[in-house]
Design a protein around this motif. Structure first.
Motif, short mmCIF file in Angstrom:
data_model
loop_
_atom_site.label_atom_id
_atom_site.label_comp_id
_atom_site.label_asym_id
_atom_site.label_seq_id
_atom_site.Cartn_x
_atom_site.Cartn_y
_atom_site.Cartn_z
N THR A 143 -45.97 -35.39 11.35
CA THR A 143 -46.32 -35.27 12.76
C THR A 143 -45.37 -36.09 13.63
OG1 THR A 143 -47.77 -37.19 12.70
CG2 THR A 143 -48.77 -35.04 12.15
N ARG A 144 -45.49 -35.92 14.93
CA ARG A 144 -44.70 -36.71 15.87
C ARG A 144 -44.94 -38.20 15.67
NH1 ARG A 144 -47.16 -36.10 21.11
NH2 ARG A 144 -48.18 -38.01 20.53
N GLU A 145 -46.19 -38.58 15.52
CA GLU A 145 -46.52 -40.00 15.34
C GLU A 145 -45.92 -40.56 14.05
OE1 GLU A 145 -50.53 -42.56 14.60
OE2 GLU A 145 -50.61 -41.05 16.18
N GLY A 166 -43.01 -43.55 13.84
CA GLY A 166 -43.18 -44.73 12.99
C GLY A 166 -42.06 -44.89 11.98
N PHE A 167 -41.65 -43.78 11.38
CA PHE A 167 -40.56 -43.80 10.41
C PHE A 167 -39.24 -44.18 11.09
CE2 PHE A 167 -37.64 -41.29 7.47
CZ PHE A 167 -37.56 -42.31 6.54
N ILE A 171 -40.43 -44.97 26.50
CA ILE A 171 -39.61 -45.91 27.27
C ILE A 171 -39.63 -47.24 26.53
CG2 ILE A 171 -39.37 -47.18 29.44
CD1 ILE A 171 -40.65 -44.78 30.87
N GLU A 172 -38.43 -47.73 26.21
CA GLU A 172 -38.27 -49.00 25.51
C GLU A 172 -39.15 -49.10 24.26
OE1 GLU A 172 -38.67 -52.12 28.41
OE2 GLU A 172 -36.95 -51.37 29.56
N GLY A 173 -39.22 -48.01 23.52
CA GLY A 173 -39.94 -48.00 22.25
C GLY A 173 -41.43 -47.75 22.32
#
Length: 185
Positions: free
Chosen positions: A34-36, A40-41, A138-140
């Protein structure tokens, strides 16, 4: 191949048609990624705060992600670094047999164009789960996607045969475009 990677690195380090290449398409993701999970990866692999957009198209009827993603980076240098790191990646945390491929997104480039493409898209309708929508960073940190500029239509679900016996459902938006089928194949 390394020749393909070298060509893409060259593209990422140059300006094409007066625009830097910052948007990449990553193919052959592990099944169910998934996107999440991707965000994380990417963060654990040293890319936290380096990307601005991640979209993993999903079969909305079944909640199953397709095995590719669009990722935009803060600069062409970060996009180039990403290509060097992730092209032909075999060491996914989930132990998959798939080897990733990374290429320039040919249909759309840059955060501004991605936002313009998706902010009024049926994929952004309130009835669509947030996990299925593009992520803006934005900024992680993931932040709220820019508000639509028009009324967002409810997604129309329809069968999307690909001619190979795979009749997955997809979301059809205005003009008949298929939103969870890649911009390019």
């Amino acid at each position: 191949t390394s020749a393909d990677s070298a060509g893409l690195l060259h593209l990422c380090s140059n300006v094409s048609k007066n625009r830097p290449i910052t948007t990449l398409m990553m193919r052959d993701l592990p099944v169910g990624y998934t996107r999440e999970m991707l965000a994380g990866f990417f963060d654990t692999e040293g890319f936290a705060a380096c990307y601005t957009f991640i979209y993993v198209p999903v079969d909305i009827c079944h909640g199953v992600p397709f095995r590719y993603a669009f990722v935009d980076f803060v600069s062409r240098e970060e996009a180039s670094r990403f290509v060097r790191h992730f092209e032909s990646l075999e060491s996914w945390p989930c132990g998959t047999e798939f080897v990733s491929m990374v290429e320039e997104s040919k249909s759309i480039q840059g955060l501004e164009n991605l936002i313009a493409r998706y902010r009024n898209s049926p994929i952004m309708h309130p009835s669509v789960p947030d996990a299925f929508k593009p992520g803006y960073y934005i900024e992680g940190r993931q932040v709220e996607f820019p508000k639509p500029t028009t009324l967002v239509r409810h997604p129309r679900l329809r069968r999307a045969g690909r001619g190979d016996g795979d009749n997955r459902s997809s979301v059809a938006g205005g003009g008949g475009d298929m939103l969870n089928v890649a911009h390019e194949h």
